[in-house]
Motif scaffolding. Structure first.
Motif, mmCIF file in Angstrom:
data_model
loop_
_atom_site.group_PDB
_atom_site.id
_atom_site.type_symbol
_atom_site.label_atom_id
_atom_site.label_comp_id
_atom_site.label_asym_id
_atom_site.label_seq_id
_atom_site.Cartn_x
_atom_site.Cartn_y
_atom_site.Cartn_z
ATOM 1 N N TYR A 131 11.015 9.649 0.233
ATOM 2 C CA TYR A 131 9.883 9.160 0.876
ATOM 3 C C TYR A 131 8.842 10.061 1.298
ATOM 4 N N THR A 132 8.907 11.513 0.739
ATOM 5 C CA THR A 132 7.624 12.255 0.973
ATOM 6 C C THR A 132 6.826 12.288 -0.138
ATOM 7 N N ILE A 133 6.964 11.679 -1.195
ATOM 8 C CA ILE A 133 6.239 11.216 -2.219
ATOM 9 C C ILE A 133 5.073 10.170 -1.843
ATOM 10 N N PRO A 134 3.586 10.412 -1.895
ATOM 11 C CA PRO A 134 3.064 9.473 -1.432
ATOM 12 C C PRO A 134 3.031 7.884 -2.105
ATOM 13 N N PRO A 135 3.304 6.943 -1.140
ATOM 14 C CA PRO A 135 3.669 5.648 -1.941
ATOM 15 C C PRO A 135 2.153 5.087 -2.228
ATOM 16 N N ASP A 136 2.370 3.933 -3.261
ATOM 17 C CA ASP A 136 1.230 3.265 -3.787
ATOM 18 C C ASP A 136 1.441 1.745 -3.268
ATOM 19 N N ILE A 137 0.793 1.047 -3.618
ATOM 20 C CA ILE A 137 0.807 -0.696 -3.701
ATOM 21 C C ILE A 137 1.011 -1.203 -4.915
ATOM 22 N N TYR A 138 2.181 -1.759 -4.979
ATOM 23 C CA TYR A 138 2.653 -2.424 -6.237
ATOM 24 C C TYR A 138 2.657 -3.895 -6.163
ATOM 25 N N LYS A 139 2.641 -4.584 -7.293
ATOM 26 C CA LYS A 139 2.765 -6.242 -7.188
ATOM 27 C C LYS A 139 3.682 -6.548 -8.442
ATOM 28 N N SER A 140 4.363 -7.788 -8.111
ATOM 29 C CA SER A 140 5.008 -8.391 -8.848
ATOM 30 C C SER A 140 4.920 -9.985 -8.961
ATOM 31 N N ALA A 150 7.757 -4.616 -11.507
ATOM 32 C CA ALA A 150 6.658 -4.518 -10.821
ATOM 33 C C ALA A 150 5.501 -3.506 -11.459
ATOM 34 N N SER A 151 4.222 -3.493 -11.103
ATOM 35 C CA SER A 151 3.290 -2.653 -11.792
ATOM 36 C C SER A 151 2.351 -2.334 -10.499
ATOM 37 N N LYS A 152 1.397 -1.060 -10.691
ATOM 38 C CA LYS A 152 0.526 -0.718 -9.570
ATOM 39 C C LYS A 152 -0.715 -1.799 -9.489
ATOM 40 N N VAL A 153 -1.101 -1.859 -8.375
ATOM 41 C CA VAL A 153 -2.378 -2.760 -8.100
ATOM 42 C C VAL A 153 -3.530 -1.842 -8.534
ATOM 43 N N ASP A 154 -4.641 -2.867 -8.783
ATOM 44 C CA ASP A 154 -5.983 -2.238 -9.092
ATOM 45 C C ASP A 154 -6.168 -0.729 -8.391
ATOM 46 N N PHE A 155 -6.756 0.020 -9.436
ATOM 47 C CA PHE A 155 -6.906 1.522 -8.984
ATOM 48 C C PHE A 155 -7.986 1.799 -7.853
#
Length: 308
Positions: A131-140, A150-155
């Motif tokens: 949880y110290t790794i910067p999170p991103d927003i994913y979508k499924s 899931a995959s990452k949302v728009d860059f």
């Protein structure tokens, strides 16, 4: 007259029963918060983020399992909720992962959530390290009744910086928090207008007239109001012709050593749902979390704040 009275009672009973079914067979709360589905959703594990889809036919929440944050769900079919099961968001070779804070589009076919890129950590990582790794927003996407990997949302939304607390609006736009470089500096609330075809406009900072770094953590589908989270407490702010009002604190009872977070609303706006976690005072971060619970309460506790 007697028959009319009996019919009225019958309709009332059916209405109450249906309302109970919509919320995972739980009796709705009063203005006093109570655990949601104890022993079913709230267990001896650490649970957080209960969310329903728009028509209350699918329920989602996160649970920590073997140091992974795993989204679980249940579906309402023919008046009965299915057994709670985890949703597989990553490949089989990913043994430790993060998937939490789900938010569901109006059509129920896309889920956004907070995730961590599996390529950035080893499978023997601890919960604290993960949880110290910067999170991103994913979508499924839900295809043929099944949630896909899931995959990452728009860059423009998911960057090399921290993104967290995604919330999707009725038109598909996303609110989220990020510490990406900006004139304001630090962590800010952003809004990315949805363009269709899974694309977004560049996110813009949302000004909520905060004094103590309260940031939007939930926004209503129509963007009429939002719930902020700051100083370990919840506040509510209203959209007044495009300007957000100064957040007002919600009158909940906040207990020491518990951190209150992940505010959300039921799809009909009647109930406020939130999470809290207990930290060992001698440990920081998720490594010190010993208990995680999800509560719900009548939404009057939120909207009464507007009248003060």
């Amino acid at each position: 007259m007697r028959y009319i009275y009996i019919l009225f009672l019958l309709i009332t009973f059916i209405s109450c029963k249906n309302n109970t079914i919509l919320y995972f067979d739980q009796e709705p709360p009063s203005t006093i918060p109570k655990l949601f589905a104890p022993s079913i959703v709230n267990t001896d594990n650490i649970e957080l983020n209960i969310v329903f889809n728009t028509n209350n036919t699918e329920m989602f929440f996160s649970r920590i399992v073997d140091n992974s944050f795993v989204i679980h769900h249940s579906e309402l079919t023919n008046g009965k909720w299915s057994d709670i099961k985890p949703i597989k968001m990553y490949d089989d070779n990913v043994l430790v992962s993060v998937a939490c804070d789900p938010t569901i589009t109006k059509d129920g076919k896309t889920m956004y959530f907070l995730g961590v890129d599996p390529k950035l950590y080893k499978n023997d990582v601890t919960r604290e390290e993960l949880y110290t790794i910067p999170p991103d927003i994913y979508k499924s996407k839900k295809v043929n009744g099944k949630w896909e990997l899931a995959s990452k949302v728009d860059f423009l939304v998911s960057t090399e910086y921290l993104e967290t607390y995604p919330v999707v609006t009725a038109d598909g736009s996303l609110y989220f928090r990020s510490n990406r470089p900006s004139d304001k500096g630090g962590m800010n609330t952003y809004r990315a207008q949805y363009l269709g075809n899974e694309k977004f406009k560049p996110p813009v900072i949302i000004n909520t007239k905060t004094e103590k770094k309260e940031l939007i953590t939930y926004v209503s589908p129509d963007e009429r109001y939002a719930i902020t989270n700051g100083q370990g407490k919840f506040q509510i702010t209203f959209n007044d012709n495009g300007e957000w009002t100064k957040p007002k604190e919600t009158p909940l009872k906040y207990e020491s050593n518990w951190r209150y977070y992940c505010p959300y609303m039921s799809s009909d706006g009647k109930y406020f749902i939130y999470s809290r976690k207990y930290n060992n005072p001698e440990k920081k971060g998720w490594a010190g979390v010993e208990k995680g619970e999800v509560y719900w309460v009548n939404a009057d506790v939120l909207f009464n704040a507007k009248k003060e």
